[in-house]
Design an enzyme around this catalytic site. Structure first.
Site, short mmCIF file in Angstrom:
data_model
loop_
_atom_site.label_atom_id
_atom_site.label_comp_id
_atom_site.label_asym_id
_atom_site.label_seq_id
_atom_site.Cartn_x
_atom_site.Cartn_y
_atom_site.Cartn_z
N LYS A 50 -14.85 -23.93 0.41
CA LYS A 50 -15.04 -25.38 0.46
C LYS A 50 -15.76 -25.89 -0.78
O LYS A 50 -15.39 -26.91 -1.36
CB LYS A 50 -15.79 -25.78 1.72
N SER A 51 -16.81 -25.19 -1.20
CA SER A 51 -17.56 -25.63 -2.37
C SER A 51 -16.68 -25.68 -3.62
O SER A 51 -16.73 -26.65 -4.40
CB SER A 51 -18.74 -24.69 -2.62
N ARG A 151 -27.69 -38.29 7.35
CA ARG A 151 -28.19 -37.31 6.39
C ARG A 151 -28.82 -37.99 5.18
O ARG A 151 -28.31 -38.99 4.68
CB ARG A 151 -27.06 -36.37 5.97
N ASP A 348 -25.73 -21.70 4.65
CA ASP A 348 -24.77 -22.11 5.68
C ASP A 348 -24.51 -21.04 6.73
O ASP A 348 -23.85 -21.31 7.73
CB ASP A 348 -23.43 -22.49 5.03
N ARG A 423 -20.38 -25.55 12.08
CA ARG A 423 -20.89 -24.17 12.06
C ARG A 423 -21.59 -23.80 13.37
O ARG A 423 -21.55 -22.64 13.79
CB ARG A 423 -21.79 -23.97 10.85
#
Length: 479
Positions: A50-51, A151, A348, A423
Site C-alpha cells: 500500500k505504501s 485523525r 502496522d 487491521r
C-alpha cells in the site's frame, strides 16, 4: 447513457462508481472465523504494498512522461489516491488487474481540482497529499470518512506551513481541511518530533517544488519508500545517519522522469497469512513476492525471536526494493520484549503480533506504541479490547502493551468491535482461526481498504490452496 458509456462505467473501478454506491460504513458486514478442520496450506500472493502503491501514483503524477505500474494495490485507499491524481490533472488509467498507467504533469504542474478531494479512510493518502498540495499554487479542500476525520493532521500542517502554504482545518487540525499552496514554496529544514514516515514523506513532497535543499531529520529510521522512489524517478536524495538522527536531504525542483514501477506484495498484508500458519497446527504457507525492505520487517524479526519457523526463499531486488518469498510453518512460540526502537519498522503489525503473543507462552511486552493511538482507530486500545473479548489478558502501561500468552489456543468466543479499522478486523479473524471458539467481528467492510479478497484467500488456504466451489463455506464466513 449509451451502451458504450454503460459498459465503460461497469468496467472502470473509479471514483464515479464508488460515489454512486453507499459508503462502506453504511452497510456493516459482520464475519465470523472458526478453527479450520485441518492445517492451512498453499502458496499465495497478497495485494501490492500500500505504501509503495500510493507513492507510485503520486510520483508518476509529478513525473514527465508516462509511468507504467504493475502490481498496484486496488484497495479503496489507493483508489482514492488515483482519483485525487486525476482531479489534480494527471491522466490515470487502469489497463488491467494491478496494471496502471499515469501520464504526469511534471514537478509543479498539478492543477486546481474542481471538487473536494475525498480520501476515504486513508491517512497515508491524506497526509502525503498535504505535502503535494503545499508546493503548488492552488486551492484544494480535502475530506474523508468518519474515521479519517478524527485523525490528527496537525503533525503535517505545522511543518508544511513553513513552506508558505496555508491551511484551515477543524479543531485539532482535523479534516475537512482547506489548503492554499505556496506560490513560491520555501525549502524545509525540519526535525520530526516523532518518527513518522508519513510526515517525512509529506515534507519531501513539498520540497520537490521548492528551490534549494529540503532537509528532514528523523529520530529513528522509518520506512524509506519515498527516498527510494524519488531516486527511481531521478531526484537527488542524500541520506546520512548522524548523532542527531537520520538526515535526508533532497535537491529541490528536479525534473522527474517517468519510470516503470513494479509493486511488491505488502508485508503488512502478508503478516496475516503467515501468523495464521504459525498458529494453526500442521500448517505450512508460502507468501510469494513480499517486499522485504529492512525498515518494514520488524514483525518478521520479532516472530523469529519468538521461535517462529519463518524463512526467506528466492531473495532478490526489484525496482530498488528487496523482495522474497516467505515460508511459515506451525511452531510453538514464546514471549519476548519488543524494543521501542523497532516500532517504526512494524507499526502496522502490532495487532497481529498481539494475536501471536496471545498464543505464545509467557508475557510479551511491546514497548513504545504511542503512534498506535492515532491510527484508523486508537489501535492500542482496540488491540487490547480484541484480546480481552476473547479470553486473553492484556494490559496497557503507558505506551506499552503487555499480552499474557496462554501457550496455546485462546478461548475465543467473543465479538470484536473493529472501530472502522481494517487491521483490527483481520487480526481478530486470524485469532478466530486459532481459538477454541469462533470469533466474530462486527464489521469487516473496511478490510477492502487494504486487502480485497482477504476472507476468500484465507479460506483457500484452509482448503489446502484450492478454491472452494459455490456454496462451500470456509472457516471465515458471515455469522
Amino acid at each position: 447513457m449509451s451502451r458504450d458509456a454503460t459498459d465503460a462505467a461497469a468496467e472502470r473501478p473509479d471514483e464515479e462508481r464508488r460515489r454512486a454506491a453507499p459508503p462502506l460504513h453504511a452497510r456493516p458486514r459482520p464475519l465470523r472465523a472458526r478453527a479450520p478442520a485441518g492445517p492451512l496450506a498453499g502458496r499465495l500472493r497478497v495485494p501490492g504494498d500500500k505504501s509503495i502503491s500510493h507513492r507510485a501514483l503520486m510520483f508518476g503524477a509529478l513525473a514527465v512522461g508516462t509511468t507504467e505500474i504493475e502490481g498496484l494495490l486496488e484497495g479503496e485507499d489507493v483508489l482514492r489516491t488515483a482519483a485525487a491524481m486525476r482531479a489534480l490533472g494527471a491522466e490515470v488509467e487502469r489497463l488491467g488487474e494491478g496494471r496502471w498507467r499515469v501520464a504526469g504533469r511534471g514537478v509543479g504542474g498539478l492543477v486546481e481540482p474542481g471538487d473536494v478531494l475525498d480520501m476515504g479512510n486513508s491517512g497515508t493518502a491524506a497526509r502525503l497529499l498535504c505535502g503535494l498540495l503545499a508546493g503548488h499554487p492552488l486551492f484544494a479542500v480535502m475530506t474523508g470518512d468518519a474515521s479519517l476525520r478524527r485523525r490528527p493532521m496537525r503533525r503535517v500542517i505545522e511543518p508544511l506551513s513553513m513552506t508558505g502554504a496555508r491551511f484551515a482545518a477543524r479543531a485539532g487540525g482535523r479534516l475537512p481541511l482547506a489548503v492554499e499552496g505556496a506560490a513560491d514554496p520555501l525549502p524545509l529544514d525540519y526535525r520530526l518530533p516523532v518518527a513518522s514516515a508519513q510526515v517525512k514523506s509529506a515534507c519531501l513532497l513539498a520540497g520537490l517544488c521548492a528551490p534549494g535543499v529540503t532537509r528532514v531529520v528523523e529520530p529513528e529510521p522509518t520506512r524509506d519508500h519515498s527516498e527510494n522512489m524519488l531516486r527511481h524517478f531521478g531526484a537527488a536524495v542524500r541520506v546520512e545517519d548522524t548523532p542527531e538522527g537520520r538526515v535526508i536531504e533532497l535537491a529541490g525542483q528536479p525534473e522527474l522522469a517517468a519510470a516503470a514501477v513494479r509493486v511488491p506484495g505488502d508485508p503488512s498484508s502478508a503478516a496475516f497469512a503467515l501468523v495464521a500458519a504459525l498458529l494453526v497446527p500442521g500448517s505450512r504457507v508460502v507468501v510469494e513476492n513480499v517486499g522485504l525492505n529492512p525498515l518494514r520487517t520488524g514483525l518478521f524479526t520479532t516472530l523469529r525471536e519468538m521461535g517462529a519457523a519463518l524463512r526467506v526463499e528466492n531473495a532478490r531486488v526489484e525496482g530498488g526494493e528487496p523482495v522474497g518469498d516467505l515460508a511459515a510453518e506451525h511452531a510453538p512460540l514464546h514471549a519476548v520484549e519488543v524494543p521501542p526502537g523497532r516500532a517504526p519498522s512494524m507499526i502496522d503489525e502490532f495487532p497481529i503480533l498481539a494475536v501471536a503473543a496471545a498464543c505464545a507462552s509467557g508475557v510479551t511486552r511491546m514497548r513504545g506504541l504511542a503512534e498506535l493511538r492515532v491510527k484508523e482507530s486508537d489501535r492500542l486500545a482496540a488491540t487490547a479490547a480484541l484480546l480481552a473479548a476473547n479470553g486473553v489478558r492484556a494490559e496497557i502501561e503507558g505506551d506499552d502493551l503487555l499480552v499474557h500468552g496462554l501457550g496455546g489456543p485462546p478461548p475465543g468466543g467473543g465479538t470484536v468491535a473493529t472501530r472502522m479499522d481494517h487491521r483490527i478486523a483481520m487480526s481478530a479473524l486470524v485469532l478466530g482461526l486459532a481459538a477454541r471458539a469462533p470469533v466474530t467481528v462486527d464489521d469487516a467492510a473496511f478490510i477492502d481498504t487494504s486487502f480485497p479478497g482477504f476472507a476468500a484467500l484465507m479460506n483457500r488456504l484452509a482448503a489446502g490452496g484450492e478454491r472452494r466451489g459455490p456454496g462451500e463455506d470456509g472457516p471465515i464466513a458471515p455469522p
